[in-house]
Design a protein around this motif. Structure first.
Motif, PDB file in Angstrom:
ATOM      1  N   ILE A 116      29.109  48.636  41.234  1.00 59.51           N
ATOM      2  CA  ILE A 116      30.540  48.575  41.524  1.00 59.51           C
ATOM      3  C   ILE A 116      31.113  47.290  40.912  1.00 59.51           C
ATOM      4  O   ILE A 116      32.244  47.266  40.441  1.00 59.51           O
ATOM      5  CB  ILE A 116      30.792  48.640  43.047  1.00 59.51           C
ATOM      6  CG1 ILE A 116      30.516  50.051  43.556  1.00 59.51           C
ATOM      7  CG2 ILE A 116      32.216  48.218  43.379  1.00 59.51           C
ATOM      8  CD1 ILE A 116      30.620  50.204  45.058  1.00 59.51           C
ATOM      9  N   SER A 119      32.061  46.938  36.399  1.00 56.50           N
ATOM     10  CA  SER A 119      33.143  47.448  35.556  1.00 56.50           C
ATOM     11  C   SER A 119      33.687  46.386  34.610  1.00 56.50           C
ATOM     12  O   SER A 119      34.121  45.319  35.047  1.00 56.50           O
ATOM     13  CB  SER A 119      34.302  47.947  36.423  1.00 56.50           C
ATOM     14  OG  SER A 119      33.902  49.028  37.192  1.00 56.50           O
ATOM     15  N   ARG A 175      37.534  44.190  41.396  1.00 54.92           N
ATOM     16  CA  ARG A 175      36.442  44.987  41.980  1.00 54.92           C
ATOM     17  C   ARG A 175      36.290  44.724  43.471  1.00 54.92           C
ATOM     18  O   ARG A 175      35.612  45.500  44.174  1.00 54.92           O
ATOM     19  CB  ARG A 175      35.138  44.692  41.254  1.00 54.92           C
ATOM     20  CG  ARG A 175      35.224  44.936  39.752  1.00 54.92           C
ATOM     21  CD  ARG A 175      34.250  44.061  38.969  1.00 54.92           C
ATOM     22  NE  ARG A 175      34.614  44.017  37.554  1.00 54.92           N
ATOM     23  CZ  ARG A 175      35.528  43.168  37.060  1.00 54.92           C
ATOM     24  NH1 ARG A 175      36.147  42.307  37.855  1.00 54.92           N
ATOM     25  NH2 ARG A 175      35.836  43.196  35.779  1.00 54.92           N
ATOM     26  N   TYR A 178      37.265  47.471  45.810  1.00 54.31           N
ATOM     27  CA  TYR A 178      36.342  48.595  45.639  1.00 54.31           C
ATOM     28  C   TYR A 178      35.057  48.373  46.444  1.00 54.31           C
ATOM     29  O   TYR A 178      34.608  49.253  47.197  1.00 54.31           O
ATOM     30  CB  TYR A 178      35.972  48.790  44.165  1.00 54.31           C
ATOM     31  CG  TYR A 178      37.093  49.260  43.270  1.00 54.31           C
ATOM     32  CD1 TYR A 178      38.157  49.994  43.774  1.00 54.31           C
ATOM     33  CD2 TYR A 178      37.070  48.989  41.909  1.00 54.31           C
ATOM     34  CE1 TYR A 178      39.164  50.433  42.941  1.00 54.31           C
ATOM     35  CE2 TYR A 178      38.071  49.423  41.074  1.00 54.31           C
ATOM     36  CZ  TYR A 178      39.128  50.145  41.587  1.00 54.31           C
ATOM     37  OH  TYR A 178      40.131  50.590  40.764  1.00 54.31           O
ATOM     38  N   PRO A 212      35.117  54.525  47.025  1.00 52.86           N
ATOM     39  CA  PRO A 212      36.072  53.841  46.145  1.00 52.86           C
ATOM     40  C   PRO A 212      35.359  52.994  45.107  1.00 52.86           C
ATOM     41  O   PRO A 212      34.355  52.345  45.409  1.00 52.86           O
ATOM     42  CB  PRO A 212      36.881  52.972  47.117  1.00 52.86           C
ATOM     43  CG  PRO A 212      36.029  52.832  48.329  1.00 52.86           C
ATOM     44  CD  PRO A 212      35.217  54.100  48.414  1.00 52.86           C
ATOM     45  N   GLY A 213      35.860  53.028  43.888  1.00 56.13           N
ATOM     46  CA  GLY A 213      35.275  52.235  42.811  1.00 56.13           C
ATOM     47  C   GLY A 213      34.049  52.855  42.193  1.00 56.13           C
ATOM     48  O   GLY A 213      33.395  52.237  41.345  1.00 56.13           O
TER      49      GLY A 213
END
Length: 292
Positions: A116, A119, A175, A178, A212-213
Motif C-alpha cells: 500500500i 504507489s 498513502r 489508504y 482502500p488503496g
DNA sequence: GGCCAGGCGCGTA
DNA sequence: TACGCGCATGGC
C-alpha cells in the motif's frame, strides 16, 4: 538483554541467492550488515549468512526453525520452477541475470501494508517508510550483539489506532489514508487475511481490492509474495514496459491484451517469472526510459 | 530543474 | 473499456 540465548543453525540448499532474493523488491526490511543479512520475521529478529550452498541463521529462542524454512521457502526446487518458464531470449537472460532468486513467503499484513505504501515510490523509499512505521509503532525486539535496533512490524490494530498525521509523519504522503483505512477495515474484521489462502486466486484478489488503496497490482503482489499464488502476476510500470518492449515491440497493445498475454504465456509459475523480469529490467537493461 | 517511482480512485469520453 | 488527472515525496 534478551533472556534466552542466541541460537544458530545451518541449512544446505542449492540454487539460492540470498542477496538477490532480499534486494529484488519483494521484501523491504532486510539490511545488509557486514557479510550478513539482518531482518525481522514475525516477532523474531534474524541474522543470515550465506556461503555457497550453506545458509546459516541466528535467532533467539527459535524452538524449531520451521518458521524460517517456510519464510525462505527452502524446500522449493528452483530448478523445477525455472524449467516451466518460456524459453525465449528475454526470459533466458533474466534467469541468467537473477541466478538463485527466490520468492519468499511473507506475513500477509506486513506485505499488504508495505505494498500500500509502494504507489509511485522507489524501492529505497518503501524501505524508508516501512522502517519508520516499524520503529514508531512496532515493538522492540532482542537483537544480536553489534546489531542495529529491530522492531516487529506494527499490527493492523496498532496502525488502526494511529492518526493520519502520524502516518504522514512516516513519509507516507497520500498513502496515509489508504493504509489507515485498510488497517481499520481489517481491525474491524471486514476481511480475514488468514482465510485468503483457502480461496481461488480470483476470489482472494476480489477480497483484497475491497480494501482502500488496494487495486489489482497491489493485490497481486500480496497474493504472490505472502500467499504464494504462483499465477498472481503483478503488472507495474516496469513489467508493462518489459512486456511491450520484448513481446509487443511493433505495436502498442491494449491493457486487456497485455493482461491476457501475461495470464497465458508464462506458465504455471508466472508470478515467479514476473519477478525475474522485474528484477532484470530494473538492474540490467531497463535504465533508459525513453521507449516506455 | 525535470522526470520518474513495484498505483489508486475518480471523472470523463 | 480506456485515458487523464491529482495525490506527496525523494532519488537521480
Amino acid at each position: 538483554m534478551p533472556s534466552s540465548p542466541l541460537e544458530s543453525v545451518e541449512f544446505v540448499v542449492k540454487h539460492y541467492n540470498l542477496a538477490v532474493t532480499f534486494a529484488c523488491g519483494q521484501a523491504f526490511r532486510w539490511r545488509q550488515s557486514g557479510g550478513a543479512w539482518e531482518g525481522v520475521i514475525g516477532s523474531r529478529w534474524v541474522r543470515l549468512r550465506q556461503e555457497e550452498d550453506c545458509i546459516s541463521a541466528e535467532s533467539f529462542a527459535p524452538a524449531d526453525w520451521l518458521w524460517l524454512r517456510h519464510y525462505l521457502q527452502l524446500d522449493v526446487s528452483l530448478e523445477e520452477i525455472v524449467a516451466t518458464f518460456p524459453q525465449d531470449p528475454a526470459m533466458l537472460a533474466a534467469v541468467s541475470h537473477c541466478c538463485g532468486m527466490r520468492l519468499l513467503r511473507q506475513e500477509p499484513w506486513e506485505c499488504l501494508a508495505s505494498f500500500i505504501c509502494s504507489s509511485t515510490k522507489q524501492v529505497v523509499q518503501i524501505q524508508q517508510m516501512t522502517a519508520l512505521l516499524s520503529s514508531r509503532f512496532g515493538d522492540p525486539l532482542p537483537v544480536g550483539e553489534g546489531s542495529a535496533a529491530a522492531f516487529s512490524f506494527p499490527t493492523a490494530a496498532r496502525i488502526a489506532a494511529a492518526t493520519e498525521a502520524e502516518l504522514r509523519a512516516c513519509k507516507l504522503g497520500f498513502r496515509a489514508p489508504y493504509l489507515l483505512g485498510a488497517a481499520r477495515a481489517l481491525d474491524a474484521g471486514k476481511i480475514d487475511l488468514s482465510r485468503l489462502a483457502e480461496l481461488p486466486l480470483d476470489e482472494a484478489r476480489a477480497m483484497l481490492i475491497e480494501l482502500p488503496g488496494v487495486g489489482v497490482k497491489i493485490a497481486d503482489c500480496v497474493l504472490l509474495f505472502a500467499y504464494g499464488f504462483q499465477r498472481a502476476f503483478p503488472v507495474d510500470v516496469w513489467i508493462r514496459r518489459a512486456l511491450r518492449e520484448i513481446y509487443f515491440p511493433k505495436r502498442r497493445p491494449k491493457p486487456a491484451r497485455i493482461l491476457k498475454f501475461s495470464q497465458s504465456y508464462f506458465g504455471p509459475h508466472s508470478g515467479y517469472a514476473q519477478q525475474y523480469l522485474f528484477h532484470y529490467m530494473r538492474t540490467s537493461r531497463g535504465r533508459s526510459r525513453r521507449s516506455a
